[in-house]
Write a protein that holds these residues in place. Structure first.
Motif, short mmCIF file in Angstrom:
data_model
loop_
_atom_site.label_atom_id
_atom_site.label_comp_id
_atom_site.label_asym_id
_atom_site.label_seq_id
_atom_site.Cartn_x
_atom_site.Cartn_y
_atom_site.Cartn_z
N UNK A 1 0.83 -1.22 0.00
CA UNK A 1 0.00 0.00 0.00
C UNK A 1 0.86 1.27 0.00
N UNK A 2 2.07 1.22 0.61
CA UNK A 2 2.96 2.38 0.60
C UNK A 2 3.41 2.69 -0.83
N UNK A 3 3.67 1.64 -1.58
CA UNK A 3 4.11 1.80 -2.97
C UNK A 3 2.94 2.30 -3.83
N UNK A 4 1.77 1.73 -3.60
CA UNK A 4 0.58 2.17 -4.35
C UNK A 4 0.34 3.66 -4.10
N UNK A 5 0.48 4.10 -2.84
CA UNK A 5 0.31 5.53 -2.52
C UNK A 5 1.36 6.38 -3.23
N UNK A 6 2.62 5.93 -3.23
CA UNK A 6 3.69 6.69 -3.87
C UNK A 6 3.46 6.81 -5.38
N UNK A 7 2.95 5.75 -6.00
CA UNK A 7 2.74 5.74 -7.46
C UNK A 7 1.39 6.30 -7.88
N UNK A 8 0.60 6.76 -6.92
CA UNK A 8 -0.74 7.28 -7.24
C UNK A 8 -0.65 8.38 -8.31
N UNK A 9 -1.38 8.18 -9.39
CA UNK A 9 -1.37 9.13 -10.50
C UNK A 9 -0.25 8.91 -11.50
N UNK A 10 0.73 8.11 -11.14
CA UNK A 10 1.86 7.84 -12.03
C UNK A 10 1.80 6.45 -12.66
N UNK A 11 1.25 5.49 -11.92
CA UNK A 11 1.18 4.11 -12.41
C UNK A 11 0.08 3.36 -11.67
N UNK A 12 -0.41 2.33 -12.32
CA UNK A 12 -1.43 1.46 -11.71
C UNK A 12 -0.75 0.14 -11.36
N UNK A 13 -0.78 -0.20 -10.08
CA UNK A 13 -0.11 -1.40 -9.58
C UNK A 13 -1.05 -2.59 -9.64
N UNK A 14 -0.56 -3.70 -10.20
CA UNK A 14 -1.30 -4.96 -10.13
C UNK A 14 -1.00 -5.56 -8.77
N UNK A 15 -2.03 -5.81 -7.99
CA UNK A 15 -1.82 -6.19 -6.60
C UNK A 15 -1.52 -7.67 -6.40
N UNK A 16 -1.55 -8.46 -7.47
CA UNK A 16 -1.15 -9.86 -7.38
C UNK A 16 0.30 -9.98 -7.82
N UNK A 17 1.14 -10.65 -7.02
CA UNK A 17 2.55 -10.78 -7.41
C UNK A 17 2.69 -11.55 -8.73
N UNK A 18 3.69 -11.15 -9.51
CA UNK A 18 3.95 -11.87 -10.76
C UNK A 18 4.96 -12.98 -10.55
N UNK A 19 5.80 -12.84 -9.51
CA UNK A 19 6.80 -13.87 -9.21
C UNK A 19 7.43 -13.55 -7.87
N UNK A 20 7.40 -14.48 -6.94
CA UNK A 20 8.07 -14.36 -5.64
C UNK A 20 8.16 -12.93 -5.10
N UNK A 21 7.05 -12.36 -4.76
CA UNK A 21 6.96 -11.03 -4.17
C UNK A 21 7.39 -9.91 -5.12
N UNK A 22 7.40 -10.17 -6.42
CA UNK A 22 7.65 -9.14 -7.42
C UNK A 22 6.31 -8.75 -8.05
N UNK A 23 6.17 -7.47 -8.35
CA UNK A 23 4.92 -6.94 -8.84
C UNK A 23 5.12 -6.19 -10.16
N UNK A 24 4.03 -5.94 -10.83
CA UNK A 24 4.04 -5.18 -12.08
C UNK A 24 3.12 -3.97 -11.92
#
Length: 186
Positions: free
Chosen positions: A125-148
């Protein structure tokens, strides 16, 4: 009507270049460049060279005509073209564009997305807040705690992951690229 469409497409392709008065050489138009583009490879900045031979174009896929011939990548909003004359001149369809990149003579095609891994103890959620307006975070990991995440502005395809890395919240953060594969003659 076809002649008018051809002339508009021709004007768009000529608009992507400008003439240097000193030596009559056609040089790239800076509005399609991302100056000093780089990404972090570990803690090292890896700089990217502009490849003026290939455009990456953000389009509105809902407004595309079925007769337009190209391949969409990355959430059906990014397409790759090597000639602007193939792109519709309608500004509702053609939203933004940048040149692709080169590194060690290999073409890198930005997809409009980025990958990152939060540091231990950092809540997503800290990352989602930081990226607000700049990027949309997919909240499901793509690989071992890595996100897109998908960047909202194509011209920020390098700046957004760099800003996230520099925040100290992630182990890594980098733009996603397609790599043009060149087969060797054997």
């Amino acid at each position: 009507m076809k002649i008018l469409t051809f002339l508009i497409a021709l004007l768009i392709s000529f608009a992507s270049c400008e003439k240097d008065d000193n030596d009559d050489v056609i040089i790239p138009n800076s509005k399609y460049e991302i100056p000093n583009a780089f990404y972090y490879n570990g803690s090292t900045k890896t700089y990217l060279e502009t490849d003026i031979n290939l455009f990456v174009v953000e389009v509105n896929p809902d407004l595309l005509s079925p007769k337009e011939d190209f391949t969409l990548i990355s959430s059906n909003r990014i397409m790759i073209v090597n000639d602007f004359s193939t792109v519709s001149s309608d500004p509702m369809i053609f939203l933004d564009s940048i040149y692709s990149f080169k590194i060690n003579e290999n073409t890198l095609i930005p997809t409009g997305s980025m990958a990152f891994r939060p540091k231990a103890g950092v809540d997503l959620s800290e990352i989602i807040d930081l990226l607000d307006g700049k990027a949309i975070v997919q909240e499901q990991p793509i690989y071992e705690n890595s996100y897109r995440a998908t960047v909202n502005n194509l011209k920020e395809v390098c700046n957004t992951p760099n800003m996230l890395y520099e925040s100290g919240l992630v182990e890594y953060s980098m733009p996603s690229f397609l790599l043009e594969i060149v087969l060797a003659d054997n």
